[in-house]
Scaffold this active site. Structure first.
Site, PDB file in Angstrom:
ATOM      1  N   GLU A  79       0.966  -1.175  -0.165  1.00 19.34           N
ATOM      2  CA  GLU A  79       0.126   0.031   0.060  1.00 19.34           C
ATOM      3  C   GLU A  79       0.926   1.453   0.070  1.00 19.34           C
ATOM      4  O   GLU A  79       2.066   1.362   0.704  1.00 19.34           O
ATOM      5  CB  GLU A  79      -1.045   0.012   1.264  1.00 19.34           C
ATOM      6  CG  GLU A  79      -1.830  -1.172   1.232  1.00 19.34           C
ATOM      7  CD  GLU A  79      -2.820  -1.109  -0.010  1.00 19.34           C
ATOM      8  OE1 GLU A  79      -3.178  -0.157  -0.468  1.00 19.34           O
ATOM      9  OE2 GLU A  79      -3.433  -2.335  -0.225  1.00 19.34           O
ATOM     10  N   CYS A 142      -7.875  -1.773   8.035  1.00 23.84           N
ATOM     11  CA  CYS A 142      -6.395  -1.964   7.372  1.00 23.84           C
ATOM     12  C   CYS A 142      -5.877  -0.585   7.088  1.00 23.84           C
ATOM     13  O   CYS A 142      -4.783  -0.100   7.635  1.00 23.84           O
ATOM     14  CB  CYS A 142      -6.388  -2.822   6.147  1.00 23.84           C
ATOM     15  SG  CYS A 142      -6.427  -4.460   6.569  1.00 23.84           S
ATOM     16  N   HIS A 166      -1.252  -5.785   1.860  1.00 21.23           N
ATOM     17  CA  HIS A 166      -2.510  -6.550   1.862  1.00 21.23           C
ATOM     18  C   HIS A 166      -1.906  -7.854   1.253  1.00 21.23           C
ATOM     19  O   HIS A 166      -1.332  -8.138   0.185  1.00 21.23           O
ATOM     20  CB  HIS A 166      -3.474  -5.684   1.148  1.00 21.23           C
ATOM     21  CG  HIS A 166      -4.548  -5.236   1.974  1.00 21.23           C
ATOM     22  ND1 HIS A 166      -4.722  -3.955   1.717  1.00 21.23           N
ATOM     23  CD2 HIS A 166      -5.356  -5.739   2.885  1.00 21.23           C
ATOM     24  CE1 HIS A 166      -5.676  -3.482   2.608  1.00 21.23           C
ATOM     25  NE2 HIS A 166      -6.096  -4.694   3.138  1.00 21.23           N
TER      26      HIS A 166
HETATM   27  N1  PCA Z   1      -8.481  -6.823   6.287  1.00 27.06           N
HETATM   28  C1  PCA Z   1      -9.391  -5.967   6.480  1.00 27.06           C
HETATM   29  C2  PCA Z   1      -9.406  -5.624   7.988  1.00 27.06           C
HETATM   30  C3  PCA Z   1      -8.574  -6.642   8.625  1.00 27.06           C
HETATM   31  C4  PCA Z   1      -7.990  -7.526   7.416  1.00 27.06           C
HETATM   32  O1  PCA Z   1      -7.203  -8.381   7.396  1.00 27.06           O
HETATM   33  C5  PCA Z   1      -9.199  -4.642   5.538  1.00 27.06           C
HETATM   34  O2  PCA Z   1      -8.654  -4.807   4.379  1.00 27.06           O
HETATM   35  O3  PCA Z   1      -9.551  -3.404   5.899  1.00 27.06           O
END
Ligand code: PCA
Length: 207
Positions: A79, A142, A166
């Site tokens: 990200e 996240c 992610h």
């Molecule tokens: N993914 C979610 C919240 C926790 C996770 O592992 C997200 O992408 O916000």
């Protein structure tokens, strides 16, 4: 390098979260030159960032790398930016469904990750681990923990680097389900995150 590595607990009715599994695997491993603290964050509007900041204060890391699950991701996604917005599509694990609200009232619209995102993506792809830069961490937990970590570092004028990755889902999360969704093996994700940590350790100069 003192590293704080975080994952998230399962959410949205799922029983597993790949980020939690990867953190568990890495917590047991030695990576040369890395002094690692790990924590699993609750998927909850208040407890998530709270757990992160409290662990940050006690661990005093040089680098913070947070991991989370992105259900439809085809690759590992590094990200680049966190935005000041809570706009949940599903309730968090505390039952909060927040829409159209800032994370921090009067906070800046966004923060950029302070990790070398391009270099990380290049290293992963060179190793044959599919990765790309992402320009949105979403508007759920996240994105929130990434924003709150970067905001804390900025507000206190700290030199810590921080960012968020992610991960796709694990094969067992998608097997037999429709619509078809991409997945990545735990082994490949662990290899990928290890390579990211090694890259960070090589780029952080500690006294
Ligand atoms: N993914 C979610 C919240 C926790 C996770 O592992 C997200 O992408 O916000």
């Amino acid at each position: 390098m003192k590293l704080l590595l975080t994952g998230f607990e399962p959410f949205g009715g799922s029983k597993i979260n790949p980020s939690e599994q990867v953190v568990y695997k890495l917590a047991d491993r030695e990576i040369a030159g890395v002094d690692m603290t790990t924590v699993i964050l609750p998927v909850e509007r208040f407890a998530g960032p709270d757990t992160l900041i409290r662990t940050y204060i006690s661990a005093q890391p040089d680098v913070v790398l947070c991991l989370g699950e992105a259900g439809t991701n085809t690759t590992i996604a590094v990200e680049r930016v966190a935005i000041n917005l809570l706009d949940f599509l599903i309730s968090d694990n505390g039952g909060h469904l927040i829409t159209d609200k800032p994370i921090i009232t009067d906070g800046p619209p966004a923060y950029f990750a302070t990790l070398p995102v391009r270099e990380i993506v290049n290293v992963l792809n060179e190793k044959g681990i599919p990765a790309q830069i992402s320009h949105s961490a979403g508007t759920f937990l996240c994105n929130q923990v990434m924003y709150e970590m970067l905001h804390y570092i900025h507000k206190h004028q700290l030199s810590t680097s921080a960012g968020f990755i992610h991960l796709p889902q694990l094969p067992q999360q998608v097997a037999g389900k429709l619509p078809l969704r991409p997945s990545m093996s735990l082994e490949l994700m662990v290899q990928g995150v290890t390579a990211v940590i090694e890259t960070l350790a090589a780029s952080v100069i500690t006294p």
